[in-house]
Design a protein around this motif. Structure first.
Motif, PDB file in Angstrom:
ATOM      1  N   GLY A 125       0.692  88.146 -49.436  1.00 34.18           N
ATOM      2  CA  GLY A 125      -0.682  87.800 -48.424  1.00 34.18           C
ATOM      3  C   GLY A 125      -0.232  86.366 -47.622  1.00 34.18           C
ATOM      4  O   GLY A 125       0.899  85.449 -47.932  1.00 34.18           O
ATOM      5  N   LEU A 126      -0.381  86.343 -46.186  1.00 34.11           N
ATOM      6  CA  LEU A 126      -0.367  84.678 -45.855  1.00 34.11           C
ATOM      7  C   LEU A 126      -1.234  84.143 -44.959  1.00 34.11           C
ATOM      8  O   LEU A 126      -2.896  84.911 -44.904  1.00 34.11           O
ATOM      9  N   ASP A 127      -1.581  82.975 -45.541  1.00 38.13           N
ATOM     10  CA  ASP A 127      -2.822  81.772 -45.447  1.00 38.13           C
ATOM     11  C   ASP A 127      -2.534  81.053 -44.571  1.00 38.13           C
ATOM     12  O   ASP A 127      -2.104  79.928 -45.117  1.00 38.13           O
ATOM     13  N   VAL A 128      -2.904  80.507 -43.503  1.00 37.24           N
ATOM     14  CA  VAL A 128      -2.148  79.830 -42.514  1.00 37.24           C
ATOM     15  C   VAL A 128      -3.839  78.512 -42.035  1.00 37.24           C
ATOM     16  O   VAL A 128      -4.830  79.609 -41.398  1.00 37.24           O
ATOM     17  N   VAL A 129      -3.646  77.418 -42.135  1.00 36.37           N
ATOM     18  CA  VAL A 129      -4.628  77.081 -41.655  1.00 36.37           C
ATOM     19  C   VAL A 129      -4.503  75.987 -40.148  1.00 36.37           C
ATOM     20  O   VAL A 129      -3.300  75.624 -39.608  1.00 36.37           O
ATOM     21  N   LEU A 130      -5.584  77.010 -39.492  1.00 38.04           N
ATOM     22  CA  LEU A 130      -4.844  76.428 -37.810  1.00 38.04           C
ATOM     23  C   LEU A 130      -5.448  75.173 -37.271  1.00 38.04           C
ATOM     24  O   LEU A 130      -5.231  74.355 -36.954  1.00 38.04           O
ATOM     25  N   ILE A 131      -7.233  75.212 -37.413  1.00 33.93           N
ATOM     26  CA  ILE A 131      -8.046  73.234 -37.318  1.00 33.93           C
ATOM     27  C   ILE A 131      -8.681  72.715 -38.936  1.00 33.93           C
ATOM     28  O   ILE A 131      -9.369  74.359 -39.416  1.00 33.93           O
ATOM     29  N   GLN A 132      -8.592  71.758 -38.622  1.00 32.40           N
ATOM     30  CA  GLN A 132      -9.347  71.435 -40.215  1.00 32.40           C
ATOM     31  C   GLN A 132     -11.073  71.546 -40.118  1.00 32.40           C
ATOM     32  O   GLN A 132     -11.165  71.000 -38.500  1.00 32.40           O
ATOM     33  N   THR A 133     -10.983  71.849 -40.466  1.00 33.49           N
ATOM     34  CA  THR A 133     -13.152  71.883 -41.108  1.00 33.49           C
ATOM     35  C   THR A 133     -13.757  70.475 -41.495  1.00 33.49           C
ATOM     36  O   THR A 133     -14.808  70.171 -41.693  1.00 33.49           O
ATOM     37  N   ARG A 134     -12.365  69.851 -42.385  1.00 40.17           N
ATOM     38  CA  ARG A 134     -13.883  68.948 -43.013  1.00 40.17           C
ATOM     39  C   ARG A 134     -13.706  67.844 -41.933  1.00 40.17           C
ATOM     40  O   ARG A 134     -13.150  67.479 -40.855  1.00 40.17           O
ATOM     41  N   SER A 135     -14.943  67.301 -42.196  1.00 40.51           N
ATOM     42  CA  SER A 135     -15.465  65.619 -41.947  1.00 40.51           C
ATOM     43  C   SER A 135     -14.552  65.091 -41.791  1.00 40.51           C
ATOM     44  O   SER A 135     -14.724  64.048 -40.355  1.00 40.51           O
ATOM     45  N   ASP A 136     -13.641  64.812 -42.462  1.00 32.33           N
ATOM     46  CA  ASP A 136     -12.536  63.425 -42.707  1.00 32.33           C
ATOM     47  C   ASP A 136     -11.760  64.010 -43.072  1.00 32.33           C
ATOM     48  O   ASP A 136     -11.519  63.206 -43.890  1.00 32.33           O
ATOM     49  N   PRO A 137     -10.216  64.677 -42.143  1.00 34.68           N
ATOM     50  CA  PRO A 137      -9.666  64.845 -42.323  1.00 34.68           C
ATOM     51  C   PRO A 137      -8.495  63.856 -42.811  1.00 34.68           C
ATOM     52  O   PRO A 137      -7.412  63.959 -43.723  1.00 34.68           O
ATOM     53  N   GLY A 138      -9.122  62.551 -42.400  1.00 31.52           N
ATOM     54  CA  GLY A 138      -7.483  61.692 -42.468  1.00 31.52           C
ATOM     55  C   GLY A 138      -7.861  61.352 -44.126  1.00 31.52           C
ATOM     56  O   GLY A 138      -7.275  60.332 -45.396  1.00 31.52           O
ATOM     57  N   GLU A 139      -8.578  61.445 -45.225  1.00 32.15           N
ATOM     58  CA  GLU A 139      -9.283  61.624 -46.581  1.00 32.15           C
ATOM     59  C   GLU A 139      -7.660  61.800 -47.488  1.00 32.15           C
ATOM     60  O   GLU A 139      -7.805  62.399 -48.461  1.00 32.15           O
ATOM     61  N   THR A 140      -7.005  63.250 -46.756  1.00 29.85           N
ATOM     62  CA  THR A 140      -6.961  64.457 -47.623  1.00 29.85           C
ATOM     63  C   THR A 140      -4.901  64.172 -46.790  1.00 29.85           C
ATOM     64  O   THR A 140      -4.574  65.072 -45.414  1.00 29.85           O
ATOM     65  N   PRO A 141      -4.371  63.116 -46.052  1.00 32.26           N
ATOM     66  CA  PRO A 141      -3.365  63.135 -45.890  1.00 32.26           C
ATOM     67  C   PRO A 141      -2.299  64.109 -45.773  1.00 32.26           C
ATOM     68  O   PRO A 141      -1.326  64.343 -44.668  1.00 32.26           O
ATOM     69  N   ASN A 142      -2.341  64.622 -46.687  1.00 27.06           N
ATOM     70  CA  ASN A 142      -0.878  65.404 -47.305  1.00 27.06           C
ATOM     71  C   ASN A 142      -1.554  67.172 -47.149  1.00 27.06           C
ATOM     72  O   ASN A 142      -1.071  67.758 -47.350  1.00 27.06           O
ATOM     73  N   VAL A 143      -2.736  67.459 -46.224  1.00 28.65           N
ATOM     74  CA  VAL A 143      -2.811  68.550 -46.042  1.00 28.65           C
ATOM     75  C   VAL A 143      -3.182  68.687 -44.802  1.00 28.65           C
ATOM     76  O   VAL A 143      -3.466  67.742 -43.366  1.00 28.65           O
ATOM     77  N   THR A 144      -3.013  69.440 -44.372  1.00 30.99           N
ATOM     78  CA  THR A 144      -2.690  69.557 -42.362  1.00 30.99           C
ATOM     79  C   THR A 144      -2.948  70.326 -41.822  1.00 30.99           C
ATOM     80  O   THR A 144      -3.868  71.949 -42.355  1.00 30.99           O
ATOM     81  N   ALA A 145      -3.456  70.757 -40.199  1.00 30.85           N
ATOM     82  CA  ALA A 145      -3.430  72.047 -39.539  1.00 30.85           C
ATOM     83  C   ALA A 145      -2.217  72.497 -38.900  1.00 30.85           C
ATOM     84  O   ALA A 145      -1.378  70.855 -38.558  1.00 30.85           O
ATOM     85  N   LEU A 146      -1.996  73.514 -38.119  1.00 28.62           N
ATOM     86  CA  LEU A 146      -1.380  73.527 -37.096  1.00 28.62           C
ATOM     87  C   LEU A 146      -1.292  72.791 -36.116  1.00 28.62           C
ATOM     88  O   LEU A 146      -1.249  72.364 -34.992  1.00 28.62           O
ATOM     89  N   PHE A 147      -2.523  72.326 -35.246  1.00 31.84           N
ATOM     90  CA  PHE A 147      -3.694  71.978 -34.111  1.00 31.84           C
ATOM     91  C   PHE A 147      -3.643  70.288 -34.789  1.00 31.84           C
ATOM     92  O   PHE A 147      -3.108  70.005 -33.501  1.00 31.84           O
ATOM     93  N   GLU A 148      -3.643  69.971 -35.503  1.00 32.08           N
ATOM     94  CA  GLU A 148      -3.177  68.446 -35.782  1.00 32.08           C
ATOM     95  C   GLU A 148      -1.598  68.229 -35.606  1.00 32.08           C
ATOM     96  O   GLU A 148      -1.455  66.876 -35.299  1.00 32.08           O
ATOM     97  N   GLU A 149      -0.789  68.905 -35.736  1.00 35.38           N
ATOM     98  CA  GLU A 149       1.359  69.098 -35.803  1.00 35.38           C
ATOM     99  C   GLU A 149       1.471  69.688 -34.198  1.00 35.38           C
ATOM    100  O   GLU A 149       2.589  70.033 -34.685  1.00 35.38           O
ATOM    101  N   GLY A 150       0.736  69.304 -33.261  1.00 34.04           N
ATOM    102  CA  GLY A 150       0.939  69.615 -32.009  1.00 34.04           C
ATOM    103  C   GLY A 150       1.214  71.446 -31.940  1.00 34.04           C
ATOM    104  O   GLY A 150       1.850  71.423 -30.759  1.00 34.04           O
ATOM    105  N   CYS A 151       0.904  72.066 -32.307  1.00 36.71           N
ATOM    106  CA  CYS A 151       0.726  73.946 -32.599  1.00 36.71           C
ATOM    107  C   CYS A 151      -0.692  74.194 -31.325  1.00 36.71           C
ATOM    108  O   CYS A 151      -1.024  75.312 -31.581  1.00 36.71           O
ATOM    109  N   ALA A 152      -1.322  73.513 -30.753  1.00 38.15           N
ATOM    110  CA  ALA A 152      -2.396  73.396 -30.075  1.00 38.15           C
ATOM    111  C   ALA A 152      -2.600  75.231 -29.150  1.00 38.15           C
ATOM    112  O   ALA A 152      -3.650  75.416 -29.130  1.00 38.15           O
ATOM    113  N   ASP A 153      -1.602  75.065 -28.710  1.00 40.59           N
ATOM    114  CA  ASP A 153      -1.002  76.023 -28.111  1.00 40.59           C
ATOM    115  C   ASP A 153      -0.069  77.496 -28.572  1.00 40.59           C
ATOM    116  O   ASP A 153      -0.398  78.172 -28.058  1.00 40.59           O
TER     117      ASP A 153
END
Length: 236
Positions: A125-153
């Motif tokens: 199984g593969l599970d990848v987060v594309l966009i974070q849905t948390r209201s405050d992503p800054g509260e979890t700096p060790n968790v990210t999403a592709l959009f936040e890491e420069g992969c929006a395209d």
């Protein structure tokens, strides 16, 4: 999802919709005897999930190499699509890390099977987060999403297609050449070697892996082996 993904000839896609979990669906299909090479997938705006059914022909301990194979396949796939400054790594237990933060995981499921027996079926199984849905992503700096890491395209469907192609390429290479090419590729992208670790009741430093990718943990007196088969998620 506007377009259905296109898979290599040896793979066949099967979509699920809504919040249905393709990993669970693939396990159910595999238990019923569906063909190896079935890719069950669910592409949503914020998340990409997919599962590949494989038909093992080797004992479980060797078949668990599929986690490494498909993990490398994902690293190669995202590496080919993302900007060059995006760093993609894996952990021993299947976590996907992008620029050092957790962004998804690779998991393996199958029926309860002895390590030296051939499983009736297996699903990766593969599970990848594309966009974070948390209201405050800054509260979890060790968790990210592709959009936040420069992969929006990076398109989710293109990423799924690329993962399938690269994974199939590595499966074929593993069947032809064994574990040696996997070890060479995996050593460059795995994180955590040399760090303190606790796994299966054992604590020490993660020294690396054995020839079948079992984790080697060194404590004050000896080196312990944690087999990859301990990562199998058993299903009925």
């Amino acid at each position: 999802m506007s377009d259905a993904p296109t898979f290599p000839p040896l793979l066949a896609g099967e979509p699920v919709t809504g919040r249905d979990d393709p990993f669970d669906r693939a396990c159910a299909l595999a238990a019923l005897g569906c063909d190896g090479g079935t890719v069950v997938y669910n592409v949503q705006a914020d998340r990409l999930r997919a599962a590949l059914v494989v038909a093992p022909e080797v004992p479980l301990e060797d078949a668990m190499t599929m986690q490494v194979v498909c993990g490398i396949g994902f690293q190669n796939a995202l590496g080919a699509l993302a900007p060059p400054e995006v760093a993609v790594h894996l952990t021993w237990d299947g976590e996907i890390r992008v620029n050092g933060a957790a962004c998804g995981r690779i998991a393996v499921a199958g029926p309860p099977t002895a390590a030296d027996a051939v499983p009736d079926w297996m699903v990766v199984g593969l599970d990848v987060v594309l966009i974070q849905t948390r209201s405050d992503p800054g509260e979890t700096p060790n968790v990210t999403a592709l959009f936040e890491e420069g992969c929006a395209d990076v398109g989710a469907v293109a990423l799924l297609e690329s993962w399938a192609r690269h994974s199939l390429l590595w499966i074929n290479r593993w069947e032809e050449d064994g574990n040696a090419p996997l070890h060479a590729e995996w050593r460059g992208i795995v994180q955590g070697i040399g760090d303190p670790v606790t796994r299966g009741g054992l604590s020490g430093r993660f020294l690396g892996v054995d020839d079948r990718f079992g984790m080697l943990i060194r404590d004050d007196t000896t080196t312990h082996l944690v087999p990859m088969s301990t990562l199998l998620e058993t299903r009925p």
